[in-house]
Write a protein that holds these residues in place. Structure first.
Motif, PDB file in Angstrom:
ATOM      1  N   VAL A 109       8.789  -2.158  -1.845  1.00  0.00           N
ATOM      2  CA  VAL A 109       8.106  -1.225  -2.751  1.00  0.00           C
ATOM      3  C   VAL A 109       7.830   0.069  -1.996  1.00  0.00           C
ATOM      4  O   VAL A 109       7.884   0.104  -0.765  1.00  0.00           O
ATOM      5  N   ILE A 110       7.564   1.121  -2.723  1.00  0.00           N
ATOM      6  CA  ILE A 110       7.123   2.358  -2.095  1.00  0.00           C
ATOM      7  C   ILE A 110       5.605   2.306  -1.976  1.00  0.00           C
ATOM      8  O   ILE A 110       4.916   2.082  -2.974  1.00  0.00           O
ATOM      9  N   VAL A 111       5.098   2.459  -0.755  1.00  0.00           N
ATOM     10  CA  VAL A 111       3.653   2.407  -0.531  1.00  0.00           C
ATOM     11  C   VAL A 111       3.116   3.827  -0.318  1.00  0.00           C
ATOM     12  O   VAL A 111       3.572   4.522   0.598  1.00  0.00           O
ATOM     13  N   VAL A 112       2.186   4.233  -1.153  1.00  0.00           N
ATOM     14  CA  VAL A 112       1.490   5.506  -0.961  1.00  0.00           C
ATOM     15  C   VAL A 112       0.092   5.152  -0.450  1.00  0.00           C
ATOM     16  O   VAL A 112      -0.793   4.815  -1.236  1.00  0.00           O
ATOM     17  N   LEU A 113      -0.070   5.179   0.862  1.00  0.00           N
ATOM     18  CA  LEU A 113      -1.369   4.848   1.451  1.00  0.00           C
ATOM     19  C   LEU A 113      -2.178   6.141   1.524  1.00  0.00           C
ATOM     20  O   LEU A 113      -1.906   7.018   2.350  1.00  0.00           O
ATOM     21  N   LYS A 114      -3.163   6.245   0.625  1.00  0.00           N
ATOM     22  CA  LYS A 114      -3.867   7.502   0.433  1.00  0.00           C
ATOM     23  C   LYS A 114      -4.957   7.742   1.477  1.00  0.00           C
ATOM     24  O   LYS A 114      -5.173   6.924   2.356  1.00  0.00           O
ATOM     25  N   GLY A 115      -5.610   8.881   1.355  1.00  0.00           N
ATOM     26  CA  GLY A 115      -6.626   9.304   2.318  1.00  0.00           C
ATOM     27  C   GLY A 115      -6.121  10.506   3.090  1.00  0.00           C
ATOM     28  O   GLY A 115      -4.969  10.923   2.899  1.00  0.00           O
ATOM     29  N   ALA A 116      -6.960  11.098   3.930  1.00  0.00           N
ATOM     30  CA  ALA A 116      -6.532  12.239   4.727  1.00  0.00           C
ATOM     31  C   ALA A 116      -5.177  11.906   5.357  1.00  0.00           C
ATOM     32  O   ALA A 116      -5.010  10.852   5.958  1.00  0.00           O
ATOM     33  N   ASN A 117      -4.192  12.816   5.228  1.00  0.00           N
ATOM     34  CA  ASN A 117      -2.825  12.559   5.659  1.00  0.00           C
ATOM     35  C   ASN A 117      -2.242  11.314   5.025  1.00  0.00           C
ATOM     36  O   ASN A 117      -1.958  10.301   5.696  1.00  0.00           O
ATOM     37  N   THR A 118      -2.024  11.405   3.751  1.00  0.00           N
ATOM     38  CA  THR A 118      -1.435  10.296   3.000  1.00  0.00           C
ATOM     39  C   THR A 118      -0.077   9.922   3.590  1.00  0.00           C
ATOM     40  O   THR A 118       0.736  10.786   3.921  1.00  0.00           O
TER      41      THR A 118
END
Ligand SMILES: Nc1ncnc2c1ncn2[C@@H]1O[C@H](COP(=O)(O)O)[C@@H](O)[C@H]1O
Ligand SMILES: Nc1ncnc2c1ncn2[C@@H]1O[C@H](COP(=O)(O)O)[C@@H](O)[C@H]1O
Ligand SMILES: Nc1ncnc2c1ncn2[C@@H]1O[C@H](COP(=O)(O)O)[C@@H](O)[C@H]1O
Ligand SMILES: Nc1ncnc2c1ncn2[C@@H]1O[C@H](COP(=O)(O)O)[C@@H](O)[C@H]1O
Ligand SMILES: [Mg+2]
Ligand SMILES: [Mg+2]
Ligand SMILES: [Mg+2]
Ligand SMILES: [Mg+2]
Lengths: 280, 280, 280, 280
Positions: free
Chosen positions: A181-190
């Motif tokens: 899957v494509i993981v978009v791990l968010k937060g400062a500097n995603t």
């Protein structure tokens, strides 16, 4: 390395001009399954973002109560009342080119049933917020994108947020490769990790985004770019890039504490115009 | 003396920059118990002010009718339907860092029940409008803030408004010390009296604020600054200061009669930007 | 003659500055009885105008359906649900300093019952739209103001609109003197006739106002100036003057066909600022 | 040839100034039959466009649910609840000068019943969206205007969209002449074919319009110009011209992907002002 920082040039090189003869069908129909009666705003924020970044048509699957709240601010969308409850019966709006599910949803059982039906299709899907659970992902020909913030990635992986924050790139990439899957791990500097082991780091955005509703706006942007036919990697990278850039633009004239999520998509028009006309 | 006029320097010296790595949890979750079907706008005004001054997350405990009115203009908040009725049963949203109760509430019995439950917690609380009654305050480790205008202070103390207006500083301070609460005695030159006998006088604001809704906006601002982790004295002083300054800014280009309360929080962004960037 | 053209100087000489120590009570509480389910907007337009011209507090007596529509755009007001139905029972909000009745009301019987109760008070009243019927006016110590357009004046008087338009000044003045009411005969060059035989002619305004909703806005403006304590003659003349001037200002940069009534009260702030600061 | 490109001069030569003594009756009452609970926004978009281009009064026949959504953004309109269901009984609002039916309507049977009643009148009618079906048109003294996009024209004619797009002028004109209706065949370079064999080609507009809601806005503009008394040919040509021009203006400062339909009618005021004052 397999990691790349997404730059302004990456954005401008990939952002498409609309074809002269295009019609609304050209830019796809998105299905947004979002919003519940006690969390109605998430559907509005995601919907506004989708429409204001360029989707052709948007169908919002939500409750009549939520629709009554959204529609005065987003008259360009249409509704599929209680779509979440109808999905399990195979009832399904025609022509959907991309799905986002999760913002403002809390009925986990209903969401799971809906996701099972979505797995049976080959429609790109974004799982956000209430749709982010520990789960297996079936093999499909369409991309699956997950958009957890560290707290949600902790819920999915069983790791602590401290562990996650210490090792964002590796953990996101491991998960992306293992689950395809494509993981978009968010937060400062995603961090955006792709199933093939490659990845993108985003450097736009600032703590003005640290406020309820920011994530809903991002989910809507990704949905739209996917429906508009963009390659999934580019769609996700450009959505994350623009989402952060809106915040960066707003803090140029306003204190960072005072920005609210509904303002982000409002400035996309001038922002993209400037970027694509080489004005700075 | 123990009285201090809150100055622009006091504001700029205490106003915090958001941490680069902050997330919405960093800025706290507020619970706003406000709004009833015939007075729905107060909850919107307080909620807008909270979100636009920097709170992380806002939960509004109100009726579904009121929520349907608020949510289209404040999609960044979420709702806890009929929270006032649920509180006495110990039902309670998780992670609340501050509570404001009172704007637009008229059911005195229900409000009293809720306040009793709030006393059992160590969560900072603001009592405004419908929550301002003659009462005792239990000893707690969290600050209790009351925000009466002279009419409400009269109701609480049994004094006439004429007596109050003749002796604002002493009466506010006496009450604050006796009851160990922070008293925000509103009106031209709002007086903020602390339990330790010290106090702050505010010199911002003007009669553009003499209109329905102004006080709701102030309550929301105080709630937010408290939730964002600011020291209670500074939180209250800065909220009162900014609230008045918004009105002072608006009357620079518009006639004082024409300002409405919902406009106040709209200009916080540019106002604070200017103050913190030494532009005048 | 007894007729006077209301000039910019008349406005600036009579427009009041808000007292430094004023509070919302200083500027009065208005009761607006307006809006029905199929005509909800009139109550919003009148309410917006009242709040944006300077009233202290506004209570809107209308249906819950209408309130749900208004309140998101006018959170500064409060509601008295189905006030029209409650009035005949002597149920009555406290402290009302002025009443406007009629915009968006179609239930003639109910309106008549309400007006009968209003006659028993000494509260200034504005009769507009649905409250304009052929009727007698009892002797009262408070002013009664009627605001017919030529069609409505025809309904009241039995004259044709052609007859009325040929003889606006005399007919308005005759009616005012005979019935001892203030007559605002609307249309290009609105005529204001007073019970003592004197009168005012307005020269602001333009055909941008020839559109649904303009009259509702005017009713709200008159209500506010009355509640703010202005002398009735001046209150009516200044409201009519400003109402027209808003339209005159808007057509300086926009085509006259494109103005909508809700925009009028939006520019009062800058307009009055300019007039009272001798900027042109 | 019988085809003419509609130019800026054609617009400025035909655009009317409002008469000094005009009142709202001068600019007609329009009836908009549009919007259903799952498609409420279309009625708002069409209604906004009608009011903002200059209609005198607008009655929207729609559901109470849809009205509750529209009215806060369009308080200048009034409603005829469930008008579509009432029409077949001969219930009918008085004084209607033009009708638009179709945006956001999906109940084909109900729409057909309504159209049958409309045929019995001599009121100009615009059939759009849900009202576009394969049908015969009775001989009437009032113009009938249909506004299909290529997909809808395909539904009406049985031709494929590919065939239609290859031969837009001839096919639109053949249909107009055969059925004695005005055909507005939408899409890049909208074609307007008249019953007498003549026609207009529009060269304003751009793919920013390729998004849900654009067509609803156009339907509202045509309705208004008809009700304002303009010759049907000119009314349709000017509406199509202005609709496209709004989009052309917006993309001068904003990226084409980011425009939403509700923004179009917002800029009519300045746009027409510029055109009619020879500013460029
Ligand atoms: N301190 C920060 N710097 C940059 N982006 C942030 C920051 N905090 C939150 N965000 C972004 O804001 C959004 C928050 O999503 P959510 O937590 O789901 O509302 C994500 O896109 C985050 O990347
Ligand atoms: N004349 C005035 N000068 C300065 N501030 C005022 C004035 N009148 C009202 N306010 C402020 O407006 C708010 C009114 O609160 P409330 O009466 O609860 O709506 C308070 O913050 C007051 O301090
Ligand atoms: N041609 C016009 N010139 C100036 N004022 C107008 C004109 N047409 C309408 N108005 C004003 O617009 C308002 C219409 O009220 P109503 O008919 O009740 O909506 C009144 O204040 C009229 O005086
Ligand atoms: N590529 C385009 N260029 C110019 N106008 C367009 C384009 N795409 C759509 N439109 C216009 O946008 C509207 C779409 O109507 P509808 O498909 O009913 O929403 C019509 O007025 C079209 O002419
Ligand atoms: Mg989120
Ligand atoms: Mg108050
Ligand atoms: Mg009227
Ligand atoms: Mg259409």
């Amino acid at each position: 390395s397999q990691w790349k920082i997404w730059s302004e040039a990456d954005f401008t090189n990939t952002w498409k001009t609309r074809n002269k003869d295009a019609h609304k069908g050209t830019f796809g129909t998105g299905l947004l399954l979002a919003g519940s009666d006690e969390m109605p705003g998430s559907a509005l924020l995601a919907g506004l973002a989708s429409m204001k970044i360029g989707i052709g048509k948007l169908i919002i699957g939500t409750t009549p109560f939520v629709a009554s709240i959204i529609a005065s601010r987003l008259p360009e969308a249409t509704y599929w009342f209680n779509g979440l409850n109808k999905l399990p019966n195979g009832d399904w709006p025609v022509g959907v080119k991309g799905i986002a599910i999760g913002p403002g949803l809390t009925d986990t059982l209903l969401v799971e049933e809906a996701i099972k039906k979505i797995w049976e299709t080959n429609i790109p899907v974004i799982l956000d917020a209430g749709a982010l659970q520990k789960r297996e992902y079936p093999k499909r020909n369409a991309p699956t994108i997950i958009t957890p913030h560290p707290g949600e990635f902790s819920r999915i992986t069983g790791l602590t947020t401290a562990e996650i924050q210490k090792n964002r790139l590796k953990l996101a990439s491991d998960y992306a490769q293992e689950h395809q899957v494509i993981v978009v791990l968010k937060g400062a500097n995603t961090v955006i990790a792709f199933p093939d082991g490659s990845g993108v780091i985003n450097i736009t955005g600032n703590p003005a985004l640290a406020k309820g509703g920011s994530g809903d706006t991002l989910a809507g942007m990704i949905l739209a770019l996917l429906c508009m036919g963009e390659n999934p990697k580019i769609a996700v990278a450009n959505a994350v890039y623009l989402h952060g850039l809106c915040a960066d633009e707003l803090v140029k004239t306003r204190n960072e504490n005072t920005i609210v999520a509904s303002e982000l998509s409002n400035i996309l028009g001038e922002l993209i115009y400037t970027l694509t006309h080489n004005i700075s």
